[in-house]
Design a protein around this motif. Sequence first.
Motif, PDB file in Angstrom:
ATOM      1  N   MET A   1     123.106   7.333  30.755  1.00 44.74           N
ATOM      2  CA  MET A   1     124.277   6.848  31.497  1.00 44.74           C
ATOM      3  C   MET A   1     124.469   7.708  32.736  1.00 44.74           C
ATOM      4  N   GLY A   2     124.726   7.064  33.874  1.00 46.46           N
ATOM      5  CA  GLY A   2     124.814   7.790  35.123  1.00 46.46           C
ATOM      6  C   GLY A   2     126.127   8.520  35.305  1.00 46.46           C
ATOM      7  N   ASN A   3     126.102   9.437  36.254  1.00 49.37           N
ATOM      8  CA  ASN A   3     127.308  10.175  36.634  1.00 49.37           C
ATOM      9  C   ASN A   3     127.866   9.581  37.916  1.00 49.37           C
ATOM     10  N   PHE A   4     129.198   9.587  38.041  1.00 48.05           N
ATOM     11  CA  PHE A   4     129.856   8.986  39.189  1.00 48.05           C
ATOM     12  C   PHE A   4     130.853   9.977  39.790  1.00 48.05           C
ATOM     13  N   ASN A   5     131.040   9.866  41.090  1.00 49.57           N
ATOM     14  CA  ASN A   5     131.985  10.749  41.767  1.00 49.57           C
ATOM     15  C   ASN A   5     133.412  10.462  41.305  1.00 49.57           C
ATOM     16  N   LEU A   6     134.244  11.495  41.316  1.00 44.41           N
ATOM     17  CA  LEU A   6     135.667  11.311  41.076  1.00 44.41           C
ATOM     18  C   LEU A   6     136.320  10.811  42.353  1.00 44.41           C
ATOM     19  N   SER A   7     137.386  10.028  42.199  1.00 41.32           N
ATOM     20  CA  SER A   7     138.154   9.611  43.360  1.00 41.32           C
ATOM     21  C   SER A   7     138.959  10.800  43.887  1.00 41.32           C
ATOM     22  N   SER A   8     139.497  10.664  45.084  1.00 43.04           N
ATOM     23  CA  SER A   8     140.315  11.739  45.658  1.00 43.04           C
ATOM     24  C   SER A   8     141.515  12.061  44.776  1.00 43.04           C
TER      25      SER A   8
ATOM     26  N   TYR B   1     130.764  19.038  34.820  1.00 38.33           N
ATOM     27  CA  TYR B   1     130.072  19.639  35.949  1.00 38.33           C
ATOM     28  C   TYR B   1     128.640  19.095  35.943  1.00 38.33           C
ATOM     29  N   ASP B   2     128.124  18.686  37.093  1.00 36.97           N
ATOM     30  CA  ASP B   2     126.717  18.309  37.111  1.00 36.97           C
ATOM     31  C   ASP B   2     125.856  19.525  37.431  1.00 36.97           C
ATOM     32  N   GLU B   3     124.574  19.306  37.575  1.00 40.73           N
ATOM     33  CA  GLU B   3     123.654  20.427  37.778  1.00 40.73           C
ATOM     34  C   GLU B   3     123.879  21.132  39.109  1.00 40.73           C
ATOM     35  N   ASN B   4     124.591  20.478  40.034  1.00 42.16           N
ATOM     36  CA  ASN B   4     124.891  21.089  41.332  1.00 42.16           C
ATOM     37  C   ASN B   4     126.262  21.758  41.370  1.00 42.16           C
ATOM     38  N   GLY B   5     126.942  21.775  40.223  1.00 42.32           N
ATOM     39  CA  GLY B   5     128.267  22.378  40.174  1.00 42.32           C
ATOM     40  C   GLY B   5     129.364  21.482  40.696  1.00 42.32           C
ATOM     41  N   ASP B   6     129.082  20.180  40.873  1.00 43.73           N
ATOM     42  CA  ASP B   6     130.085  19.222  41.332  1.00 43.73           C
ATOM     43  C   ASP B   6     130.746  18.559  40.123  1.00 43.73           C
ATOM     44  N   PHE B   7     131.986  18.105  40.315  1.00 45.01           N
ATOM     45  CA  PHE B   7     132.678  17.382  39.258  1.00 45.01           C
ATOM     46  C   PHE B   7     132.248  15.920  39.278  1.00 45.01           C
ATOM     47  N   LYS B   8     131.904  15.395  38.101  1.00 48.03           N
ATOM     48  CA  LYS B   8     131.483  14.009  37.963  1.00 48.03           C
ATOM     49  C   LYS B   8     132.181  13.385  36.764  1.00 48.03           C
ATOM     50  N   GLN B   9     132.223  12.062  36.740  1.00 47.75           N
ATOM     51  CA  GLN B   9     132.715  11.356  35.561  1.00 47.75           C
ATOM     52  C   GLN B   9     131.594  10.470  35.030  1.00 47.75           C
ATOM     53  N   TYR B  10     131.614  10.270  33.731  1.00 46.48           N
ATOM     54  CA  TYR B  10     130.566   9.465  33.106  1.00 46.48           C
ATOM     55  C   TYR B  10     131.144   8.762  31.882  1.00 46.48           C
TER      56      TYR B  10
END
Length: 213
Positions: free
Chosen positions: A1-8, A60-69
């Motif tokens: 399942m993919g990861n998606f950006n969080l909204s603002s 947290y993804d592998e780049n240290g960014d917040f993601k939702q899944y």
Amino acid sequence: MGNFNLSSCQKMLLFSEINNPNNDSFYLKFRKDYDLKDFEDVKQAIEIISRNYLNLKIKYDENGDFKQYYDDFDVNIKSFEVANENIDEFIVDYLDKPFEDVFDSPLYKWAILKTESSTVLIGVVQHILLDGTSLFSLIPMEIQKYLDCVKNNEKYVPSDYSYETYVNDELEYLASPEASEDKQYWLDNLKNYAQDWYSFDKSELGYYEVLLD
């Protein structure tokens, strides 16, 4: 399942919670009473609804960014038998500090209570996952849809809620005679309000200072 950006908005809520761990204003608490005979059906309904709509998590993804899944985990709602005179205290205790961690964890917590006279659904949802309209309107509507299907011996099919559907419904409403009537109603009722109705005369400032002091 993919990861998606969080909204603002989700990012703002997430950072606010991280920086204010003792602030519970990000938690939307819920209670709705049903007939005692509907105990099992309400339990099944909220499990199905949670599985279809609410199983988003944050990481947290592998780049240290917040993601939702989306996590397709099984949902099993806890149930309790509670005396009528103890229910308010139980709800406060159960919903207090509901989330140990906001990351890689469910962003909701439900329970079904059976009292002497009713079925009570209680819950708390992280604001990152749902807004108040979704929690207090759409969730009860979907539960009622499920109960109606059980009563009528019909197959329950979850509703397709999406921003696209919402926008299309709003566009249809705005083009309707009902919208024109609503607009005229508010124009008529608000025409006598001054634009600065919330202000007060500066000459009265000393009076207000005394009151505030």
